[in-house]
Design a protein around this motif. Sequence first.
Motif, mmCIF file in Angstrom:
data_model
loop_
_atom_site.group_PDB
_atom_site.id
_atom_site.type_symbol
_atom_site.label_atom_id
_atom_site.label_comp_id
_atom_site.label_asym_id
_atom_site.label_seq_id
_atom_site.Cartn_x
_atom_site.Cartn_y
_atom_site.Cartn_z
ATOM 1 N N GLY A 181 0.851 -1.181 -0.190
ATOM 2 C CA GLY A 181 0.012 -0.031 -0.016
ATOM 3 C C GLY A 181 0.901 1.398 -0.046
ATOM 4 N N ASN A 182 2.045 1.131 -0.304
ATOM 5 C CA ASN A 182 3.031 2.378 -0.432
ATOM 6 C C ASN A 182 3.933 2.212 -1.595
ATOM 7 O OD1 ASN A 182 5.674 3.919 0.199
ATOM 8 N ND2 ASN A 182 4.405 4.403 1.667
ATOM 9 N N VAL A 183 3.604 3.073 -2.711
ATOM 10 C CA VAL A 183 4.337 3.234 -4.019
ATOM 11 C C VAL A 183 5.794 3.445 -3.694
ATOM 12 C CG1 VAL A 183 4.648 4.180 -6.230
ATOM 13 C CG2 VAL A 183 2.229 3.820 -5.212
ATOM 14 N N TYR A 184 6.122 4.073 -2.817
ATOM 15 C CA TYR A 184 7.517 4.233 -2.444
ATOM 16 C C TYR A 184 8.245 3.263 -2.268
ATOM 17 C CZ TYR A 184 11.830 6.238 -0.358
ATOM 18 O OH TYR A 184 13.074 6.422 -0.022
ATOM 19 N N ILE A 185 7.634 2.407 -1.220
ATOM 20 C CA ILE A 185 8.489 1.103 -0.653
ATOM 21 C C ILE A 185 8.412 0.180 -1.879
ATOM 22 C CG2 ILE A 185 8.164 -0.873 0.945
ATOM 23 C CD1 ILE A 185 7.155 1.238 2.655
ATOM 24 N N GLU A 186 7.210 0.129 -2.717
ATOM 25 C CA GLU A 186 6.938 -0.880 -3.706
ATOM 26 C C GLU A 186 8.262 -0.641 -4.863
ATOM 27 O OE1 GLU A 186 4.001 -2.069 -7.148
ATOM 28 O OE2 GLU A 186 3.389 -1.027 -5.243
ATOM 29 N N SER A 187 8.760 0.500 -5.079
ATOM 30 C CA SER A 187 9.628 0.709 -6.074
ATOM 31 C C SER A 187 10.767 0.248 -5.734
ATOM 32 C CB SER A 187 9.507 2.376 -6.408
ATOM 33 O OG SER A 187 10.214 2.979 -5.249
ATOM 34 N N GLN A 188 11.198 0.163 -4.464
ATOM 35 C CA GLN A 188 12.601 -0.341 -4.036
ATOM 36 C C GLN A 188 12.639 -1.826 -4.338
ATOM 37 O OE1 GLN A 188 13.786 1.599 -0.374
ATOM 38 N NE2 GLN A 188 11.846 2.554 -0.466
ATOM 39 N N PHE A 189 11.724 -2.499 -4.419
ATOM 40 C CA PHE A 189 11.833 -3.983 -4.389
ATOM 41 C C PHE A 189 12.503 -4.342 -5.843
ATOM 42 C CE2 PHE A 189 9.026 -4.175 -0.838
ATOM 43 C CZ PHE A 189 9.261 -5.528 -0.399
ATOM 44 N N ASP A 190 12.453 -3.851 -6.831
ATOM 45 C CA ASP A 190 13.186 -4.207 -7.949
ATOM 46 C C ASP A 190 14.595 -4.493 -7.994
ATOM 47 O OD1 ASP A 190 10.777 -4.195 -9.496
ATOM 48 O OD2 ASP A 190 11.128 -2.253 -10.235
ATOM 49 N N SER A 191 15.381 -3.699 -7.078
ATOM 50 C CA SER A 191 16.668 -3.796 -6.746
ATOM 51 C C SER A 191 16.880 -5.198 -5.876
ATOM 52 C CB SER A 191 17.246 -2.538 -6.183
ATOM 53 O OG SER A 191 18.397 -2.678 -5.673
ATOM 54 N N ALA A 192 16.063 -4.990 -4.658
ATOM 55 C CA ALA A 192 15.995 -6.411 -3.857
ATOM 56 C C ALA A 192 16.003 -7.388 -4.607
ATOM 57 C CB ALA A 192 14.822 -6.094 -2.781
ATOM 58 N N ILE A 193 14.867 -7.590 -5.444
ATOM 59 C CA ILE A 193 14.855 -8.844 -6.186
ATOM 60 C C ILE A 193 16.039 -9.379 -7.028
ATOM 61 C CG2 ILE A 193 13.432 -10.265 -7.884
ATOM 62 C CD1 ILE A 193 10.987 -8.554 -6.846
ATOM 63 N N LYS A 194 16.728 -8.172 -7.622
ATOM 64 C CA LYS A 194 17.957 -8.471 -8.441
ATOM 65 C C LYS A 194 18.978 -8.937 -7.431
ATOM 66 C CE LYS A 194 20.702 -5.985 -11.642
ATOM 67 N NZ LYS A 194 21.220 -4.636 -12.209
ATOM 68 N N LYS A 195 19.218 -8.348 -6.334
ATOM 69 C CA LYS A 195 20.065 -9.053 -5.416
ATOM 70 C C LYS A 195 20.072 -10.484 -5.216
ATOM 71 C CE LYS A 195 21.051 -4.331 -3.244
ATOM 72 N NZ LYS A 195 20.751 -3.717 -1.930
ATOM 73 N N ILE A 196 18.596 -10.818 -4.697
ATOM 74 C CA ILE A 196 18.325 -12.243 -4.644
ATOM 75 C C ILE A 196 18.835 -13.112 -5.708
ATOM 76 C CG2 ILE A 196 16.516 -13.949 -4.239
ATOM 77 C CD1 ILE A 196 15.248 -11.705 -2.393
ATOM 78 N N ARG A 197 18.489 -12.607 -7.069
ATOM 79 C CA ARG A 197 18.819 -13.419 -8.061
ATOM 80 C C ARG A 197 20.192 -13.640 -8.353
ATOM 81 N NH1 ARG A 197 14.066 -11.031 -11.968
ATOM 82 N NH2 ARG A 197 12.249 -12.813 -11.611
ATOM 83 N N ASN A 198 21.002 -12.618 -7.821
ATOM 84 C CA ASN A 198 22.348 -12.528 -7.982
ATOM 85 C C ASN A 198 23.085 -13.388 -6.846
ATOM 86 O OD1 ASN A 198 22.517 -10.819 -10.250
ATOM 87 N ND2 ASN A 198 22.677 -9.070 -9.043
ATOM 88 N N GLY A 199 22.406 -14.067 -5.860
ATOM 89 C CA GLY A 199 23.028 -15.111 -4.811
ATOM 90 C C GLY A 199 22.916 -14.242 -3.566
ATOM 91 N N GLU A 200 22.455 -13.254 -3.202
ATOM 92 C CA GLU A 200 22.254 -12.627 -1.858
ATOM 93 C C GLU A 200 21.182 -13.064 -1.195
ATOM 94 O OE1 GLU A 200 22.886 -8.374 -1.430
ATOM 95 O OE2 GLU A 200 24.166 -8.141 -2.764
ATOM 96 N N THR A 201 21.157 -13.025 0.179
ATOM 97 C CA THR A 201 20.227 -13.505 1.017
ATOM 98 C C THR A 201 19.155 -12.713 1.071
ATOM 99 O OG1 THR A 201 21.146 -12.566 3.102
ATOM 100 C CG2 THR A 201 21.903 -14.874 2.375
ATOM 101 N N LEU A 202 17.903 -13.241 1.478
ATOM 102 C CA LEU A 202 16.810 -12.268 1.614
ATOM 103 C C LEU A 202 16.800 -11.009 2.879
ATOM 104 C CD1 LEU A 202 13.880 -11.677 1.190
ATOM 105 C CD2 LEU A 202 13.232 -13.352 3.137
ATOM 106 N N SER A 203 17.513 -11.447 3.666
ATOM 107 C CA SER A 203 17.679 -10.437 4.754
ATOM 108 C C SER A 203 18.768 -9.072 4.259
ATOM 109 C CB SER A 203 18.449 -11.012 5.944
ATOM 110 O OG SER A 203 19.771 -11.601 5.738
ATOM 111 N N GLN A 204 19.931 -9.541 3.400
ATOM 112 C CA GLN A 204 20.696 -8.481 2.700
ATOM 113 C C GLN A 204 20.002 -7.758 1.848
ATOM 114 O OE1 GLN A 204 23.832 -11.488 1.411
ATOM 115 N NE2 GLN A 204 25.094 -10.913 2.977
ATOM 116 N N SER A 205 19.042 -8.509 1.300
ATOM 117 C CA SER A 205 18.506 -7.882 0.000
ATOM 118 C C SER A 205 17.272 -6.878 0.480
ATOM 119 C CB SER A 205 17.531 -8.791 -0.963
ATOM 120 O OG SER A 205 18.398 -9.655 -1.388
#
Length: 288
Positions: A181-205
């Motif tokens: 329910g927050n566009v600002y927070i939602e916009s930051q998830f693309d970077s977090a998902i990319k980090k997970i795909r690159n092998g980083e953990t969920l907590s780090q992302s």
Amino acid sequence: MSYAVEAQGVAFPYLMIQMYRSGEASGSMDKTALIMADQYTKDHRIKGKKKSAMTYPIILIIVTILVLLIVYLMVLPSFFDIFKNVDLPLITQINIGISHFIQDYWYYLILIFAFLIVGFMAALKIKKVRFKVDKLKNKMPLFGKLMITIYTSRFARILCSLYTSGMSIVNALNIAKTTIGNVYIESQFDSAIKKIRNGETLSQSLKDIEGFDVKLTSSIYVGEESGRLETMLTNPADDFDFGAEQASERMVTLIQPIMIIFLALVICLIIISVLLPIYTLYNNVGNM
């Protein structure tokens, strides 16, 4: 089932459709349905508590507006004739001016008020405006911490439901981000998902996402290290739900005295603005 539910349009939420789809793929529809029942029961309870908490402040705001209208439209005008030949202090002139303005241009005030509401609602549909407003929510004094707690609670519960149903963490994040329910927070998830795909953990992302309580990533980290991520997602979700309820109550506790003090100050200023010229008239009569 998922296709049948999706065919009903907006009757069922997007989260439920995706959860059913995941349950069908993993063969755990019974578990998925129970998770959804628990999820929406908690959502309904939290929304109900928030509505109940905001009832008193809303009533107080309405009463404040009504009292001010009565004072400016009925009480002050009764003194206009008395104050015609008196040298009025500034505070009295301001209040009389406000009273005249409301009496003469009340329809303009209604139009301006309606325009502001419609304009604000329309502006929120603009992506850039919604982005800035949602970013501002997290930084507001008093309310910012409450909103962060609510967003964290909502995300933790949704992610927990998606993950426990057998969905991959990337797909779970893609769905969970749309329910915050927050566009600002939602916009930051693309970077977090990319980090997970690159092998980083969920907590780090999730660590660098602005708008979540830091305790969320700490709990996820403990779950990753102990191999109990499912449990460590459930526990903070319940904790943040309780924290959101407590924060809502604290916010209402603060709003109530603020509104009462504001109303008292306005009424005091109006009383002073009436008494000062009356006192002047009394002195003039006494000197004659």
